[in-house]
Motif scaffolding. Structure first.
Motif, short mmCIF file in Angstrom:
data_model
loop_
_atom_site.label_atom_id
_atom_site.label_comp_id
_atom_site.label_asym_id
_atom_site.label_seq_id
_atom_site.Cartn_x
_atom_site.Cartn_y
_atom_site.Cartn_z
N VAL A 151 1.30 -1.16 0.06
CA VAL A 151 0.04 0.03 0.32
C VAL A 151 0.87 1.58 -0.21
O VAL A 151 1.87 1.56 0.93
CB VAL A 151 -0.80 0.22 1.36
N HIS A 152 1.37 2.32 -1.33
CA HIS A 152 1.56 2.88 -1.28
C HIS A 152 0.94 3.95 -0.75
O HIS A 152 -0.67 4.61 -1.41
CB HIS A 152 2.48 3.36 -2.34
N ALA A 153 1.35 5.21 -0.63
CA ALA A 153 0.79 6.87 -0.66
C ALA A 153 0.83 7.32 -2.63
O ALA A 153 1.66 7.14 -2.67
CB ALA A 153 1.56 8.33 0.07
N ARG A 169 6.37 0.85 -6.56
CA ARG A 169 7.68 1.28 -5.24
C ARG A 169 7.12 2.98 -4.87
O ARG A 169 6.19 3.42 -5.84
CB ARG A 169 9.01 1.53 -6.03
N SER A 170 7.67 2.98 -3.24
CA SER A 170 7.24 4.31 -3.19
C SER A 170 9.14 4.64 -2.75
O SER A 170 9.73 3.59 -1.69
CB SER A 170 7.06 4.62 -1.77
N PRO A 175 6.62 1.43 1.09
CA PRO A 175 4.95 1.05 1.02
C PRO A 175 4.88 1.52 2.38
O PRO A 175 5.34 2.34 3.91
CB PRO A 175 5.11 0.06 1.09
N LEU A 176 3.42 2.17 3.41
CA LEU A 176 2.65 2.54 4.32
C LEU A 176 2.58 1.28 4.59
O LEU A 176 2.02 1.05 6.23
CB LEU A 176 1.81 3.69 3.48
N ARG A 187 2.85 0.45 8.89
CA ARG A 187 3.85 0.27 8.77
C ARG A 187 4.66 2.80 9.60
O ARG A 187 4.93 3.07 10.07
CB ARG A 187 5.37 0.40 8.43
N ARG A 188 3.67 3.52 8.56
CA ARG A 188 3.97 4.90 8.92
C ARG A 188 2.58 5.55 8.18
O ARG A 188 2.36 4.55 7.65
CB ARG A 188 5.46 4.99 8.31
#
Length: 319
Positions: A151-153, A169-170, A175-176, A187-188
């Motif tokens: 899961v990415h922003a 990718r971030s 990833p979030l 995790r963030r």
């Protein structure tokens, strides 16, 4: 809980007739092909478009934002998942992130392998995205991209491989969250410094040119931008350009064409006062360039949206 799947086409909705694949499946087709999806959420569908993602336009994305706002006004809608082609998925997701500030979660996903191929990844991506969207009630996560269990922003996600299923990718911050079995592990939180923009449909312009600076570059591309509405410039390293193109940048400034600079590197930001040679970041500062902290494609999206909202100086910083 009810999650709405908004289908825009793309590889995830493509089938092959023997000569090649093209979008043909509806959102309902996609939903019905995912085992166990009904156990995760009540899923409704909206057929927004059935096109390859390069066919999408900024006006399409404004229409999409308006539909998402309608879902946000419906207390019965828990989340929204948008399925589309991956070629411009990062741009579409980021445009929505810039223009939508509602509380209903929005998750973008798609596929790298269409259903006609062995091992299509669309069903797993859709299942994970519905799980993420349905579990975000009350969480201010912004617009997201869910792909291959990550899961990415939307602000940070980028397509990194032309064919691999692990393409999104971030690069700098990662990833979030990850999706494993029936769990989403966070995790963030994403930090999003961008203002929410309200572009005027009549003000949308595609005359915003994206130029990547290359070794010993000529001035031809920049000179062709003299009548444009803005230039987004991916500079070398921390903000450097060959001295031979500085006169072309000066001509753009004289023509009142805004220049929004970023780095062509996949990670990092532009410097402000490390170097002072001709063509260094100090030259960009002296030229009055705006600074962006995103890749070139997202910088271009934000420039288009900001110009249409008459908020270019709010959307970027002047070093």
């Amino acid at each position: 809980m009810t999650v709405v799947v908004v289908s825009l086409g793309g590889t995830i909705a493509s089938t092959s007739d023997g000569d090649g694949a093209s979008p043909s499946l509806s959102g309902r087709d996609l939903v019905d092909a995912v085992p166990g999806l009904g156990d995760v959420a009540d899923v409704e569908t909206l057929e927004f478009a059935t096109v390859p993602s390069p066919h999408l336009t900024y006006e399409d994305l404004l229409d999409l934002v308006e539909r998402i706002r309608e879902f946000d006004d419906d207390p019965g809608t828990t989340g929204v998942v948008v399925t589309q082609g991956t070629d411009v998925l990062e741009e579409a997701a980021y445009f929505v992130d810039l223009c939508y500030d509602g509380g209903t979660p929005v998750v973008f996903t798609g596929a790298m392998r269409n259903p006609s191929l062995a091992g299509p990844d669309g069903p797993a991506n859709l299942l994970a995205s519905v799980r993420v969207a349905g579990g975000l009630v009350g969480r201010d996560a912004g617009t997201l991209v869910c792909f291959n269990g990550r899961v990415h922003a939307a602000r940070e996600a980028t397509k990194t491989n032309s064919t691999n299923v692990d393409t999104f990718r971030s690069p700098e911050f990662g990833p979030l969250a990850v999706v494993e079995e029936d769990r989403v592990t966070w995790r963030r939180r994403a930090e999003n410094p961008d203002p929410t923009l309200s572009p005027d449909r009549e003000g949308l312009s595609v005359d915003v040119e994206a130029v990547t600076v290359t070794f010993d570059a000529s001035t031809a591309l920049l000179d062709a931008c003299a009548d444009g509405d803005a230039v987004c410039l991916a500079a070398l390293g921390a903000g450097h350009v060959p001295p031979g193109i500085v006169p072309a940048l000066e001509r753009l400034r004289e023509a009142d064409v805004p220049i929004v600079a970023t780095t062509r590197c996949p990670e990092g930001r532009l410097a402000r006062n490390t170097y002072d040679f001709h063509g260094s970041e100090r030259t960009l500062v002296e030229l009055g360039c705006l600074y962006s902290d995103l890749n070139l494609q997202k910088t271009t999206v934000r420039t288009v949206a900001a110009l249409a909202a008459d908020r270019l100086d709010d959307a970027f910083v002047r070093p």
